[in-house]
Design a protein around this motif. Structure first.
Motif, PDB file in Angstrom:
ATOM      1  N   PRO A  66       0.816  -1.213   0.000  1.00  0.00           N
ATOM      2  CA  PRO A  66       0.000   0.000   0.000  1.00  0.00           C
ATOM      3  C   PRO A  66       0.848   1.262   0.000  1.00  0.00           C
ATOM      4  CG  PRO A  66       0.070  -0.931   2.197  1.00  0.00           C
ATOM      5  CD  PRO A  66       0.801  -1.892   1.310  1.00  0.00           C
ATOM      6  N   GLN A 119      -4.380   7.742   9.971  1.00  0.00           N
ATOM      7  CA  GLN A 119      -4.205   6.320   9.717  1.00  0.00           C
ATOM      8  C   GLN A 119      -2.821   6.031   9.154  1.00  0.00           C
ATOM      9  OE1 GLN A 119      -7.371   4.874   7.162  1.00  0.00           O
ATOM     10  NE2 GLN A 119      -8.730   4.583   8.923  1.00  0.00           N
ATOM     11  N   TYR A 121      -0.709   2.779   6.865  1.00  0.00           N
ATOM     12  CA  TYR A 121      -0.591   1.438   6.307  1.00  0.00           C
ATOM     13  C   TYR A 121       0.518   0.763   7.114  1.00  0.00           C
ATOM     14  CZ  TYR A 121      -2.846   3.639   2.224  1.00  0.00           C
ATOM     15  OH  TYR A 121      -3.695   4.318   1.390  1.00  0.00           O
ATOM     16  N   ARG A 137      -2.208  -3.702   6.457  1.00  0.00           N
ATOM     17  CA  ARG A 137      -3.486  -3.139   6.856  1.00  0.00           C
ATOM     18  C   ARG A 137      -3.444  -1.621   6.714  1.00  0.00           C
ATOM     19  NH1 ARG A 137      -2.904  -6.695  11.848  1.00  0.00           N
ATOM     20  NH2 ARG A 137      -4.320  -8.450  11.569  1.00  0.00           N
ATOM     21  N   ALA A 138      -4.620  -1.017   6.611  1.00  0.00           N
ATOM     22  CA  ALA A 138      -4.783   0.432   6.708  1.00  0.00           C
ATOM     23  C   ALA A 138      -5.674   0.685   7.906  1.00  0.00           C
ATOM     24  CB  ALA A 138      -5.414   0.995   5.440  1.00  0.00           C
ATOM     25  N   GLN A 139      -5.102   1.279   8.976  1.00  0.00           N
ATOM     26  CA  GLN A 139      -5.838   1.450  10.219  1.00  0.00           C
ATOM     27  C   GLN A 139      -5.404   2.725  10.929  1.00  0.00           C
ATOM     28  OE1 GLN A 139      -4.800  -2.331  12.192  1.00  0.00           O
ATOM     29  NE2 GLN A 139      -6.942  -2.955  12.017  1.00  0.00           N
ATOM     30  N   TYR A 213      -4.034  -1.341  -3.206  1.00  0.00           N
ATOM     31  CA  TYR A 213      -4.269  -0.098  -2.476  1.00  0.00           C
ATOM     32  C   TYR A 213      -4.674  -0.322  -1.020  1.00  0.00           C
ATOM     33  CZ  TYR A 213      -4.252   2.169  -7.068  1.00  0.00           C
ATOM     34  OH  TYR A 213      -3.903   2.638  -8.304  1.00  0.00           O
ATOM     35  N   HIS A 214      -5.402  -1.384  -0.741  1.00  0.00           N
ATOM     36  CA  HIS A 214      -5.835  -1.731   0.615  1.00  0.00           C
ATOM     37  C   HIS A 214      -6.875  -0.780   1.205  1.00  0.00           C
ATOM     38  CE1 HIS A 214      -3.097  -5.114   1.334  1.00  0.00           C
ATOM     39  NE2 HIS A 214      -2.274  -4.448   0.552  1.00  0.00           N
ATOM     40  N   ARG A 215      -7.366   0.159   0.427  1.00  0.00           N
ATOM     41  CA  ARG A 215      -8.515   0.960   0.848  1.00  0.00           C
ATOM     42  C   ARG A 215      -9.025   1.735  -0.353  1.00  0.00           C
ATOM     43  NH1 ARG A 215      -6.622   6.084   4.634  1.00  0.00           N
ATOM     44  NH2 ARG A 215      -5.824   7.403   2.968  1.00  0.00           N
ATOM     45  N   LEU A 216     -10.221   2.299  -0.227  1.00  0.00           N
ATOM     46  CA  LEU A 216     -10.816   3.063  -1.315  1.00  0.00           C
ATOM     47  C   LEU A 216     -10.073   4.381  -1.503  1.00  0.00           C
ATOM     48  CD1 LEU A 216     -14.611   2.598  -0.519  1.00  0.00           C
ATOM     49  CD2 LEU A 216     -13.258   1.347  -2.204  1.00  0.00           C
ATOM     50  N   ARG A 221     -14.388   7.091  -1.606  1.00  0.00           N
ATOM     51  CA  ARG A 221     -14.931   7.295  -0.261  1.00  0.00           C
ATOM     52  C   ARG A 221     -15.987   8.395  -0.259  1.00  0.00           C
ATOM     53  NH1 ARG A 221      -9.422   7.153   1.168  1.00  0.00           N
ATOM     54  NH2 ARG A 221      -9.464   9.385   1.647  1.00  0.00           N
TER      55      ARG A 221
END
Length: 237
Positions: A66, A119, A121, A137-139, A213-216, A221
């Motif tokens: 990511p 956040q 990655y 992860r993306a958190q 990408y691991h997220r939008l 979004r």
């Protein structure tokens, strides 16, 4: 085996050339210029310094996420452009794995890239053998709390999101300092991770080198938020 490695996943850009187990050349750029300005000259300089051309390359490695959506697209597009006419095998490299492979020693390393909005990655690796401990992860930074607290080995943060993690966990027992200058994603890390991908049979044809990408994206979004609001009933009287 001649391997060219490229990273454009974050704020910095990196290029390295590996021949078998020997690092022939490595360069990082953290000048604030865009990757579209710096990457091609960096690759050209690296190959010239090593006395190589693209035709001499056996593998092309690139971080595929990511990370920054725009940055990843620049790096992957350039690598695919070099590889497609020659059908050079490509090694997709996790940005987090590249960060981990750029370090050596004992302990646990957490690769962390700034994902904005508080956040990161992130993923964790054991430095002995660079064994993966968590998925990418993306958190929110706070979500790392349980892992950091339970980690039994000295823990280091690296990447352009490391400062965010150190700001929160610096005083946590077991968290070790890593100078900011050594937190940068190294081209050598990408190269070593790409070599591991190649040795495991994980290389792909150039057309199959795709971002993770691991997220939008922000646009996706915002569209999802608009659709959610439009779908909610209007309770106004």
């Amino acid at each position: 085996m001649n391997l060219l490695a490229v990273d454009t996943a974050g704020k910095t850009a990196a290029v390295a050339v590996l021949r078998d187990d020997t690092l022939l050349y490595e360069i990082q750029s953290n000048t604030g210029l865009t990757h579209s300005e710096t990457l091609l000259p960096m690759i050209d300089t690296a190959l010239r310094a090593c006395g190589l051309t693209v035709d001499d390359l056996d593998v092309l490695g690139a971080t595929n996420g990511p990370g920054s959506f725009t940055g990843l697209r620049i790096g992957l597009s350039l690598v695919k452009g070099l590889a497609l006419p020659r059908q050079i095998p490509c090694a997709p490299v996790s940005t987090m794995a590249a960060l981990a492979w750029g370090m050596a020693g004992q302990g646990t390393v957490v690769g962390a890239q700034d994902a904005r909005r508080g956040q990161v990655y992130w993923a964790a690796f054991d430095l002995e053998g660079h064994a993966r401990l968590t998925p990418d992860r993306a958190q929110p930074v706070e979500a790392l709390e349980e892992f950091v607290q339970r980690c039994k080995k000295p823990l280091f943060f690296v990447g352009d999101g490391a400062a965010l993690c150190y700001n929160r966990y610096r005083q946590t027992p077991g968290v070790a300092a890593c100078p900011p200058a050594l937190q940068v994603l190294r081209g050598a890390g990408v190269a070593l991770a790409a070599k591991a991908v190649w040795e495991s049979g994980g290389c792909v044809p150039p057309a199959d080198l795709l971002p993770e990408y691991h997220r939008l994206s922000q646009a996706e979004r915002e569209r999802a938020e608009r659709e959610k609001q439009q779908g909610e009933p209007n309770h106004a009287i």
